[in-house]
Design a protein around this motif. Structure first.
Motif, PDB file in Angstrom:
ATOM      1  N   ILE A  49       0.484  -1.254   0.344  1.00 48.55           N
ATOM      2  CA  ILE A  49       0.140   0.028  -0.133  1.00 48.55           C
ATOM      3  C   ILE A  49       1.116   1.386   0.290  1.00 48.55           C
ATOM      4  N   PHE A  50       1.727   1.075   0.459  1.00 51.93           N
ATOM      5  CA  PHE A  50       3.140   2.538   0.651  1.00 51.93           C
ATOM      6  C   PHE A  50       3.664   2.589  -0.090  1.00 51.93           C
ATOM      7  N   LEU A  51       3.693   1.835  -1.169  1.00 52.48           N
ATOM      8  CA  LEU A  51       4.350   1.825  -2.599  1.00 52.48           C
ATOM      9  C   LEU A  51       3.332   2.348  -3.311  1.00 52.48           C
ATOM     10  N   PRO A  77       5.113  15.750  -2.897  1.00 47.75           N
ATOM     11  CA  PRO A  77       5.801  15.700  -2.039  1.00 47.75           C
ATOM     12  C   PRO A  77       4.871  14.759  -0.183  1.00 47.75           C
ATOM     13  N   VAL A  78       3.505  15.500  -1.175  1.00 50.28           N
ATOM     14  CA  VAL A  78       2.072  14.376  -0.313  1.00 50.28           C
ATOM     15  C   VAL A  78       2.162  13.588   0.065  1.00 50.28           C
ATOM     16  N   LEU A  82       3.172  11.745   3.750  1.00 48.96           N
ATOM     17  CA  LEU A  82       1.408  10.691   4.913  1.00 48.96           C
ATOM     18  C   LEU A  82       2.511   9.584   5.340  1.00 48.96           C
ATOM     19  N   ILE A  83       2.742   8.567   4.375  1.00 47.46           N
ATOM     20  CA  ILE A  83       3.428   7.567   4.318  1.00 47.46           C
ATOM     21  C   ILE A  83       4.733   7.292   5.352  1.00 47.46           C
ATOM     22  N   LEU A  84       5.241   8.387   5.275  1.00 48.68           N
ATOM     23  CA  LEU A  84       6.192   8.980   6.169  1.00 48.68           C
ATOM     24  C   LEU A  84       5.073   8.280   7.918  1.00 48.68           C
ATOM     25  N   SER A  90       2.039   1.761  11.174  1.00 50.58           N
ATOM     26  CA  SER A  90       2.557  -0.094  10.852  1.00 50.58           C
ATOM     27  C   SER A  90       3.979  -0.969  11.162  1.00 50.58           C
ATOM     28  N   VAL A  91       5.104   0.063  11.985  1.00 49.77           N
ATOM     29  CA  VAL A  91       5.877  -0.332  12.358  1.00 49.77           C
ATOM     30  C   VAL A  91       5.366  -0.288  14.205  1.00 49.77           C
ATOM     31  N   SER A  92       4.886   0.019  14.666  1.00 51.48           N
ATOM     32  CA  SER A  92       4.285   0.044  16.431  1.00 51.48           C
ATOM     33  C   SER A  92       3.007  -0.965  16.068  1.00 51.48           C
TER      34      SER A  92
END
Lengths: 125, 488
Positions: A49-51, A77-78, A82-84, A90-92
């Protein structure tokens, strides 16, 4: 005709890849019994999804959106920003899920979802 | 004079800040408890002020950091947001009180309070978010916190249930994020107002994107709000959580995701879509299945908390039914049901939690004669159960009446019949609870009522059930405005 289809697929190569990744993740998640593998599959799905999201903002040959002389094409850049946030989420999720897997292993002595269900005695309804 | 314009963001910020401070003062439990309750009280007062202001002056828009949309992040408090956040703050305040005064069920109390505070903050955030990505972020916070408040119980069952919930919830989040990506692709906006305007132009050009986005969203938020075939995580999760968590999850959390769905599907994608796509029929079928199958599953339960959890599946079906019937009164009924189910289910879960703690019995068949040992608690349970069935004079009757009238308005009389059938079915699964409690042989004399502080929330909620049953007109303006906003 088939050349046209191939060209269209190539033109959307990022979207195509992300959909394939998504399906791989989804399939692995549903079919594997090992909880760690399930979590890895979840991460593959998230990455897909991030890709997809980042590909929306990408332009061929685009630069970072900093106004410099001679730079004409910019990447939007938006989606990247957002994916950041998405990655952090996702990490949490993964960290929390792994902590739960540790707890599950402590309680049940296994990380195989079928065995856990067998130990618990199943009542789905 | 204190300016109300900052109140919406203050509600979220107060709860978040309190959520971070409470674990820091865990050594002084009394301070932590005071902070916890104080934050809840402050937010309740703010939500009353905001709701009053919205009723008087219309929608409030708050630009975070002073940056206006479409570049900045905005909080939009319209009648819908004001109404739902009023419900959340009042019900959660009652649950906060219960969590503080009820017997201890979790090991790390301060940590538990912090999780509840984070969850409540995220719920307010979901309701008020003006742009779709912030909505997503708040959905994630609430999902994680919701899983955590189940897992804190630390028993074998609760850890397993919460893990299953986490996996399915993460799957749902993936679906939601995918649908946001697809919508962003078509519109280039994240602000829901701008999305709506752009979609009016571009939706026709990219129908496939919008269709896929809608499908992913129905699945993503459907999993989180336990719409029928996607409810499998709910009974275990809600039945194995600590009492206060069960009440919070069943009463508020599932409904907040419905609110998120309504915000995106109805208020951003627009109603026109519902006439082009069969989405309404799909939702109607899923909601009807939820009502029938949820009732049937509830009938065979002996564990009281599992029974209540299946009843939640049924009520989620009601809310979706009302929203997808698309007549003014059906939508009003669904909006009512968000509040009324929150009151009833919180009451039942808290009261049943008290009974389980005082007696140690978890099954209906064990309750013989307990009603005589714990008269007040069982009076509250009886009232809640009657309201669930929809006896006139209780709050449950009002929302069922609106839903049934709405079904007739929509020309779908069969759904009015379905609501009637479901009321009968809910009598079948709630009445054994009452009958066993009051009749049968005498219970052991060691079982007694809990302290007054624990009974207070039950009494307050019971009074609320009666109050909205007899005088529903108090909140009617807000409900009307909300329904009008959704049907826009």
């Amino acid at each position: 005709m088939s050349v046209e289809i191939l060209e269209r697929l190539y033109g959307n190569i990022y979207y195509l890849t992300s959909v394939i990744l998504f399906v791989i993740g989804f399939h692995t998640m549903l079919t594997h019994r090992n909880l760690i593998k399930k979590l890895m599959a979840l991460n593959i799905m998230d990455t897909a999804i991030f890709l997809f999201f980042v590909a929306i903002g990408y332009r061929e040959g685009g630069q970072a959106p900093i106004l410099l002389p001679g730079v004409e094409r910019f990447v939007n850049p938006v989606p990247s920003a957002l994916i950041l946030t998405g990655i952090v989420i996702s990490v949490s999720f993964t960290a929390f899920a792994l902590a739960l897997v540790v707890l599950l292993h402590k309680h049940y002595g296994t990380i195989d979802s079928d065995e856990i269900i067998a130990i618990r005695g199943k009542k789905y309804v | 004079m204190f300016s109300l314009s900052h109140a919406p963001i203050l509600m979220v910020v107060t709860l978040l800040t309190a959520g971070f401070i409470v674990p820091l003062v865990r050594k002084h439990l009394l301070v932590a408890k005071a902070l916890f309750l104080g934050a809840g009280l402050l937010v309740t007062i703010l939500s009353f002020l905001v709701a009053g202001n919205v009723l008087e002056n219309g929608t409030m828009v708050y630009n975070v950091g002073g940056w206006a949309a479409p570049h900045g992040i905005v909080l939009v408090v319209d009648a819908f947001a004001a109404y739902v956040s009023l419900v959340i703050s009042v019900i959660s305040l009652v649950i906060f009180w219960f969590a503080v005064f009820a017997p201890r069920e979790v090991k790390y109390e301060a940590g538990y309070y912090a999780l509840i505070l984070l969850l409540t903050a995220a719920m307010h955030g979901i309701v008020m978010a003006g742009d779709i990505f912030n909505l997503f972020v708040f959905v994630e916070i609430s999902s994680l916190a919701a899983v955590a408040i189940i897992a804190v119980k630390g028993t074998k069952e609760s850890v397993e249930a919460s893990f299953r919930y986490l996996i399915l919830s993460a799957l749902g989040s993936g679906g939601l994020l995918f649908s946001i990506a697809l919508l962003f692709m078509v519109t280039g906006h994240l602000n829901m107002d701008f999305m709506r305007q752009t979609l009016a132009v571009t939706a026709g050009q990219y129908p496939l994107n919008v269709l896929t986005a809608l499908a992913f969203m129905v699945v993503g938020l459907g999993v989180k709000s336990a719409l029928f075939p996607l409810h499998i995580w709910l009974p275990d999760a809600h039945a194995n959580a600590p009492t206060a968590s069960s009440a919070l999850l069943s009463g508020l959390v599932v409904k907040v995701y419905i609110v998120a769905f309504i915000r995106i599907a109805y208020m951003t994608l627009g109603m026109e879509l519902f006439y082009l796509l069969p989405i309404r029929q799909i939702l109607l079928v899923m909601a009807s299945l939820a009502i029938v199958a949820g009732s049937v599953f509830a009938i065979v339960q002996d564990n009281i908390k599992r029974l209540l959890a299946f009843s939640t599946v049924v009520q989620v079906g009601y809310i979706f039914l009302g929203f997808s019937l698309l007549s003014a009164r059906a939508v009003e009924g669904a909006v009512w049901h968000i509040l009324i189910h929150a009151i009833m289910k919180t009451l039942l879960f808290l009261a049943v939690g008290v009974v389980i703690h005082q007696s140690g019995y978890k099954k209906i068949s064990q309750l013989h004669g307990l009603g005589r040992r714990m008269p007040l608690t069982f009076a509250c349970i009886t009232l809640g159960a009657l309201s669930m069935v929809g006896i006139p004079g209780t709050a449950g009757f009002i929302s069922k009446l609106y839903l049934a009238l709405g079904a007739l308005d929509a020309g779908q009389a069969i759904f009015a019949g379905l609501i009637l059938l479901s009321s009968l079915l809910s009598a079948v699964y709630y009445f054994p609870l009452i009958i066993t409690a009051y009749f049968g042989h005498d219970a052991s004399p060691t079982v007694s009522e809990p302290s007054i502080a624990v009974q207070l929330p039950l009494v307050v909620l019971s009074l609320a059930v009666l109050f909205y049953g007899l005088m529903p007109s108090v909140l009617l303006p807000l409900v009307r405005q909300t329904a009008a906003l959704i049907m826009r």
